[in-house]
Design a protein around this motif. Structure first.
Motif, PDB file in Angstrom:
ATOM      1  N   VAL A   1       2.432  -6.469  -7.865  1.00  0.00           N
ATOM      2  CA  VAL A   1       3.042  -7.157  -6.727  1.00  0.00           C
ATOM      3  C   VAL A   1       4.304  -7.902  -7.134  1.00  0.00           C
ATOM      4  O   VAL A   1       4.937  -8.547  -6.300  1.00  0.00           O
ATOM      5  CB  VAL A   1       2.055  -8.146  -6.053  1.00  0.00           C
ATOM      6  N   THR A   2       4.689  -7.807  -8.407  1.00  0.00           N
ATOM      7  CA  THR A   2       5.865  -8.534  -8.882  1.00  0.00           C
ATOM      8  C   THR A   2       7.123  -8.238  -8.071  1.00  0.00           C
ATOM      9  O   THR A   2       7.836  -9.175  -7.686  1.00  0.00           O
ATOM     10  CB  THR A   2       6.126  -8.237 -10.376  1.00  0.00           C
ATOM     11  N   PRO A   3       7.458  -6.969  -7.770  1.00  0.00           N
ATOM     12  CA  PRO A   3       8.686  -6.714  -7.010  1.00  0.00           C
ATOM     13  C   PRO A   3       8.672  -7.365  -5.621  1.00  0.00           C
ATOM     14  O   PRO A   3       9.691  -7.885  -5.170  1.00  0.00           O
ATOM     15  CB  PRO A   3       8.730  -5.183  -6.896  1.00  0.00           C
ATOM     16  N   ILE A   4       7.518  -7.346  -4.959  1.00  0.00           N
ATOM     17  CA  ILE A   4       7.428  -7.949  -3.620  1.00  0.00           C
ATOM     18  C   ILE A   4       7.540  -9.464  -3.729  1.00  0.00           C
ATOM     19  O   ILE A   4       8.302 -10.104  -2.991  1.00  0.00           O
ATOM     20  CB  ILE A   4       6.113  -7.548  -2.939  1.00  0.00           C
ATOM     21  N   PHE A   5       6.774 -10.047  -4.656  1.00  0.00           N
ATOM     22  CA  PHE A   5       6.828 -11.494  -4.857  1.00  0.00           C
ATOM     23  C   PHE A   5       8.245 -11.945  -5.203  1.00  0.00           C
ATOM     24  O   PHE A   5       8.764 -12.919  -4.638  1.00  0.00           O
ATOM     25  CB  PHE A   5       5.875 -11.902  -5.979  1.00  0.00           C
ATOM     26  N   ALA A   6       8.888 -11.243  -6.135  1.00  0.00           N
ATOM     27  CA  ALA A   6      10.205 -11.656  -6.597  1.00  0.00           C
ATOM     28  C   ALA A   6      11.247 -11.565  -5.493  1.00  0.00           C
ATOM     29  O   ALA A   6      12.141 -12.418  -5.399  1.00  0.00           O
ATOM     30  CB  ALA A   6      10.630 -10.796  -7.788  1.00  0.00           C
TER      31      ALA A   6
ATOM     32  N   TRP B   1       0.828  -1.209   0.000  1.00  0.00           N
ATOM     33  CA  TRP B   1       0.000   0.000   0.000  1.00  0.00           C
ATOM     34  C   TRP B   1       0.861   1.258   0.000  1.00  0.00           C
ATOM     35  O   TRP B   1       0.508   2.266  -0.635  1.00  0.00           O
ATOM     36  CB  TRP B   1      -0.941  -0.002   1.201  1.00  0.00           C
ATOM     37  N   LYS B   2       1.987   1.216   0.696  1.00  0.00           N
ATOM     38  CA  LYS B   2       2.907   2.359   0.648  1.00  0.00           C
ATOM     39  C   LYS B   2       3.424   2.550  -0.772  1.00  0.00           C
ATOM     40  O   LYS B   2       3.437   3.675  -1.301  1.00  0.00           O
ATOM     41  CB  LYS B   2       4.089   2.127   1.591  1.00  0.00           C
ATOM     42  N   MET B   3       3.858   1.450  -1.365  1.00  0.00           N
ATOM     43  CA  MET B   3       4.382   1.491  -2.727  1.00  0.00           C
ATOM     44  C   MET B   3       3.329   1.993  -3.699  1.00  0.00           C
ATOM     45  O   MET B   3       3.602   2.852  -4.551  1.00  0.00           O
ATOM     46  CB  MET B   3       4.837   0.079  -3.114  1.00  0.00           C
ATOM     47  N   LEU B   4       2.099   1.500  -3.568  1.00  0.00           N
ATOM     48  CA  LEU B   4       1.022   1.908  -4.458  1.00  0.00           C
ATOM     49  C   LEU B   4       0.670   3.377  -4.251  1.00  0.00           C
ATOM     50  O   LEU B   4       0.391   4.104  -5.206  1.00  0.00           O
ATOM     51  CB  LEU B   4      -0.214   1.040  -4.219  1.00  0.00           C
ATOM     52  N   GLY B   5       0.680   3.829  -3.002  1.00  0.00           N
ATOM     53  CA  GLY B   5       0.389   5.233  -2.713  1.00  0.00           C
ATOM     54  C   GLY B   5       1.394   6.166  -3.372  1.00  0.00           C
ATOM     55  O   GLY B   5       1.019   7.172  -3.997  1.00  0.00           O
ATOM     56  N   PHE B   6       2.684   5.845  -3.242  1.00  0.00           N
ATOM     57  CA  PHE B   6       3.711   6.646  -3.900  1.00  0.00           C
ATOM     58  C   PHE B   6       3.516   6.634  -5.416  1.00  0.00           C
ATOM     59  O   PHE B   6       3.646   7.660  -6.085  1.00  0.00           O
ATOM     60  CB  PHE B   6       5.106   6.103  -3.560  1.00  0.00           C
TER      61      PHE B   6
END
Length: 230
Positions: free
Chosen positions: A200-205, A22-27
């Motif tokens: 979500v690719t960066p988090i998953f990876a 959510w932080k990443m998406l907000g930015f």
């Protein structure tokens, strides 16, 4: 490897990682809003047309073009911000899943910025390939997966490895297991190719490659003396 991928996917949506998402998406949305406002401002202030209907048509076309442009920018921008949270993601995984191992070390700030820029470049390249596949008939889908499988596998695995060893050793470790890392990269590329899920690719990876590194390093001679706490 597939067990590590399944494990990573199940963890992506758990509370600690949802918070980072959510932080990443907000930015990301904040940057996209600025881009949108800038595009509209440029059209209004610098384009003058003789007829009102032309202004209306241009506004509509600009809006449609902006939607496509912003859609293309979502993954690279989210990747840029996600890169800033990679060490946070890795810390959570290590604390929860590998409490008996020596914790990895966060990359120095300058190196972390460099890795983030490299990773963002990889995602941009992947999305350019995806865009070409949409716009140019005959482009082989296999090329998308081969290129991105290699690039994504390399970048994410070396990030995980560099938390535990110098960059040169991490690179050598990755090369020694290049086949496995490449197959893992193909899994990441597959997720990158799916709209919405590619957010979500960066988090998953990051989670996936940390698990994979741990699995491979556990089989490496001397690993236990390096990783286990005393």
């Amino acid at each position: 490897m597939f067990q590590a991928a399944s494990r990573a996917m199940s963890q992506v949506f758990e509370p600690p990682f949802r918070s980072i998402f959510w932080k990443m998406l907000g930015f990301t949305l904040g940057v996209l809003l600025v881009v949108w406002i800038t595009l509209q401002g440029l059209v209004v202030n610098f384009v003058e047309l003789p007829y009102g209907w032309m202004d209306t048509a241009l506004s509509i076309l600009t809006g449609i073009g902006a939607i496509f442009a912003l859609g293309f920018l979502i993954a690279p921008i989210s990747a840029l911000f996600a890169g800033l949270f990679q060490d946070d993601i890795a810390d959570i995984v290590e604390a929860r899943d590998y409490p008996g191992d020596r914790p990895g070390r966060a990359l120095p700030f300058a190196q972390s910025i460099g890795q983030t820029i490299k990773f963002t470049g990889v995602v941009v390249l992947g999305n350019i390939f995806a865009l070409l596949l949409l716009l140019v008939p005959g482009i082989n889908l296999i090329a998308f997966f081969l290129v991105n499988g290699y690039l994504l596998g390399r970048e994410f695995f070396e990030f995980a490895a560099m938390r535990f060893m110098p960059a040169a050793e991490a690179k050598a470790f990755r090369k020694a297991r290049s086949g496995t890392v490449f197959l893992a990269g193909l899994i990441i590329a597959g997720l990158l190719a799916v709209p919405i899920l590619n957010l979500v690719t960066p988090i998953f990876a990051t989670i996936f490659m940390l698990h994979l590194f741990k699995m491979l390093a556990a089989k490496h001679p001397g690993y236990s003396s390096i990783e286990q706490t005393n």
